[in-house]
Design an enzyme around this catalytic site. Structure first.
Site, PDB file in Angstrom:
ATOM      1  N   CYS A   1       6.440 -10.985  -8.518  1.00  0.00           N
ATOM      2  CA  CYS A   1       5.513  -9.987  -9.139  1.00  0.00           C
ATOM      3  C   CYS A   1       5.548 -10.182 -10.542  1.00  0.00           C
ATOM      4  CB  CYS A   1       5.965  -8.619  -8.786  1.00  0.00           C
ATOM      5  SG  CYS A   1       5.095  -7.292  -9.580  1.00  0.00           S
ATOM      6  N   ASN A   2       4.606 -10.336 -11.338  1.00  0.00           N
ATOM      7  CA  ASN A   2       4.286 -10.597 -12.778  1.00  0.00           C
ATOM      8  C   ASN A   2       4.819  -9.359 -13.477  1.00  0.00           C
ATOM      9  OD1 ASN A   2       3.027 -13.196 -13.946  1.00  0.00           O
ATOM     10  ND2 ASN A   2       2.333 -12.973 -11.946  1.00  0.00           N
ATOM     11  N   THR A   3       4.519  -8.183 -12.898  1.00  0.00           N
ATOM     12  CA  THR A   3       4.676  -6.996 -13.637  1.00  0.00           C
ATOM     13  C   THR A   3       6.275  -6.567 -13.693  1.00  0.00           C
ATOM     14  OG1 THR A   3       2.726  -5.951 -12.796  1.00  0.00           O
ATOM     15  CG2 THR A   3       4.181  -4.506 -13.337  1.00  0.00           C
TER      16      THR A   3
ATOM     17  N   GLY B   1       1.825  -1.688 -11.575  1.00  0.00           N
ATOM     18  CA  GLY B   1       0.903  -2.321 -13.061  1.00  0.00           C
ATOM     19  C   GLY B   1       1.134  -1.404 -14.007  1.00  0.00           C
TER      20      GLY B   1
ATOM     21  N   ASP C   1       8.070  -7.651  -3.940  1.00  0.00           N
ATOM     22  CA  ASP C   1       6.763  -7.205  -4.903  1.00  0.00           C
ATOM     23  C   ASP C   1       6.827  -5.834  -4.683  1.00  0.00           C
ATOM     24  OD1 ASP C   1       4.366  -7.719  -6.317  1.00  0.00           O
ATOM     25  OD2 ASP C   1       3.499  -7.511  -4.527  1.00  0.00           O
ATOM     26  N   SER C   2       5.893  -5.388  -5.611  1.00  0.00           N
ATOM     27  CA  SER C   2       5.534  -3.903  -5.766  1.00  0.00           C
ATOM     28  C   SER C   2       4.543  -3.387  -4.287  1.00  0.00           C
ATOM     29  CB  SER C   2       4.524  -3.441  -6.683  1.00  0.00           C
ATOM     30  OG  SER C   2       3.272  -4.505  -6.601  1.00  0.00           O
TER      31      SER C   2
ATOM     32  N   CYS D   1      -0.966 -12.403 -12.017  1.00  0.00           N
ATOM     33  CA  CYS D   1      -0.774 -11.278 -11.183  1.00  0.00           C
ATOM     34  C   CYS D   1      -0.768 -11.944  -9.907  1.00  0.00           C
ATOM     35  CB  CYS D   1      -1.831 -10.235 -11.289  1.00  0.00           C
ATOM     36  SG  CYS D   1      -1.692  -8.637  -9.843  1.00  0.00           S
ATOM     37  N   THR D   2       0.357 -11.713  -8.942  1.00  0.00           N
ATOM     38  CA  THR D   2       0.412 -12.351  -7.611  1.00  0.00           C
ATOM     39  C   THR D   2      -0.777 -11.996  -6.779  1.00  0.00           C
ATOM     40  OG1 THR D   2       1.500 -10.430  -7.032  1.00  0.00           O
ATOM     41  CG2 THR D   2       2.717 -12.450  -7.755  1.00  0.00           C
ATOM     42  N   HIS D   3      -1.784 -11.093  -7.099  1.00  0.00           N
ATOM     43  CA  HIS D   3      -3.019 -10.534  -6.126  1.00  0.00           C
ATOM     44  C   HIS D   3      -4.065 -11.658  -6.558  1.00  0.00           C
ATOM     45  CE1 HIS D   3      -1.064  -6.743  -5.502  1.00  0.00           C
ATOM     46  NE2 HIS D   3      -2.142  -6.302  -4.983  1.00  0.00           N
TER      47      HIS D   3
ATOM     48  N   GLU E   1      -6.864  -5.104  -3.040  1.00  0.00           N
ATOM     49  CA  GLU E   1      -6.172  -4.372  -2.124  1.00  0.00           C
ATOM     50  C   GLU E   1      -7.355  -3.672  -1.008  1.00  0.00           C
ATOM     51  OE1 GLU E   1      -2.961  -2.158  -3.276  1.00  0.00           O
ATOM     52  OE2 GLU E   1      -1.946  -3.981  -3.389  1.00  0.00           O
TER      53      GLU E   1
HETATM   54  N1  DGL Z   1       2.005  -7.563  -8.002  1.00  0.00           N
HETATM   55  C1  DGL Z   1       1.737  -7.233  -9.147  1.00  0.00           C
HETATM   56  C2  DGL Z   1       1.953  -8.270 -10.314  1.00  0.00           C
HETATM   57  O1  DGL Z   1       1.880  -9.415  -9.918  1.00  0.00           O
HETATM   58  C3  DGL Z   1       0.570  -6.411  -9.248  1.00  0.00           C
HETATM   59  C4  DGL Z   1       0.316  -5.338  -8.213  1.00  0.00           C
HETATM   60  C5  DGL Z   1       1.030  -4.045  -8.815  1.00  0.00           C
HETATM   61  O2  DGL Z   1       0.228  -3.420 -10.091  1.00  0.00           O
HETATM   62  O3  DGL Z   1       1.669  -3.420  -8.255  1.00  0.00           O
HETATM   63  O4  DGL Z   1       1.614  -7.939 -11.285  1.00  0.00           O
END
Ligand code: DGL
Length: 268
Positions: free
Chosen positions: A76-78, A46, A13-14, A189-191, A157
């Protein structure tokens, strides 16, 4: 390779948001070895360009392949939106590649034919239109409206997931006309699993709130079974690497993973 099924599942992930997916994987597949990489030095992704995200993903894949991962899970969706096709081509037959979008699209196809769905995510995910493209290709009459909600990742975060400021920002976003008259909302988004309770409060159980972490973990389980790649050894090993170590991210692992994990600094 002799012990191929014992090789780790690489999850990246990011940053540490992907730990929500890693956690679901450890719950559904407790016997698997896990190697997590969070690119905390360059997060968030993102708002980054597609080209930048693609370059980061390839670098991370190199590391995961060097560690002999049998699967690379883009948690990570992004990154799934920006780089999945490229990563799959790059990795070839060296590992299986899984993203967090396709299992959700399969879930929608199973349960929401001819329904209207909403989605919230980062700018990169929403502007890619990836969910709409994939759903339109299925041609089953699922309408999806997406809204970028960029304030949510920094709030989560900063440890503000349970605070009123986050509920207020979220309620403001969810009241947007694009998200009216929906049957379900995808947390793209994973958050966002960390603010699922605020979303549910907003909709008062009239809209299903879909968090992809468990759906993705179950899809991964099916894939491992299909390829006969489940780890048959008992004890599992879990390693967590980050490209930048801070006390704040170390502390936040508890929020995302459910228990504090030891983060190890790894320079790509
Ligand atoms: N984890 C990212 C997602 O699922 C979002 C966090 C980011 O912007 O890095 O899209």
């Amino acid at each position: 390779m002799l012990n191929y099924s014992n090789n780790p599942i690489g999850i990246f992930d990011s940053g540490i948001g992907g730990l929500t997916v890693a956690r679901a994987v450890t719950q559904v597949l407790p016997q698997e070895n896990i190697l997590y990489f969070g690119d905390t030095a360059r997060a968030p992704w993102g708002d980054k360009s597609t080209a930048a995200i693609q370059a980061y993903c390839i670098q991370i894949c190199n590391m995961l392949l060097q560690q002999n991962c049998k699967v690379i899970l883009i948690a990570c969706n992004t990154a799934s939106a920006a780089a999945y096709e490229l990563v799959r081509e790059y990795v070839g037959n060296k590992a299986l590649v899984v993203n967090v979008i396709d299992p959700m699209v399969d879930h929608l196809r199973e349960h929401y034919v001819k329904k209207s769905i909403g989605l919230i995510g980062t700018k990169q995910t929403v502007h890619s239109n990836i969910y709409k493209k994939k759903l339109d290709a299925l041609d089953v009459g699922i309408r999806i409206n997406a809204l970028a909600t960029p304030l949510l990742v920094p709030l989560i975060e900063e440890g503000f997931a349970d605070k009123e400021i986050t509920a207020n920002a979220l309620h403001d976003y969810l009241a947007h006309p694009d998200l009216k008259n929906i049957e379900a909302l995808v947390l793209g988004c994973t958050h966002y699993p960390l603010i699922k309770h605020h979303v549910e409060d907003f909709y008062q159980n009239k809209v299903n709130v879909l968090d992809s972490s468990e759906i993705v973990a179950l899809a991964l389980k099916g894939l491992l079974e299909y390829h006969n790649l489940k780890n048959k050894n008992g004890a599992s090993q879990r390693r967590f690497y980050v490209s930048d170590f801070t006390e704040a991210s170390a502390a936040a692992t508890k929020i995302f993973f459910g228990e504090a994990v030891q983060l190890v600094l790894y320079h790509l």
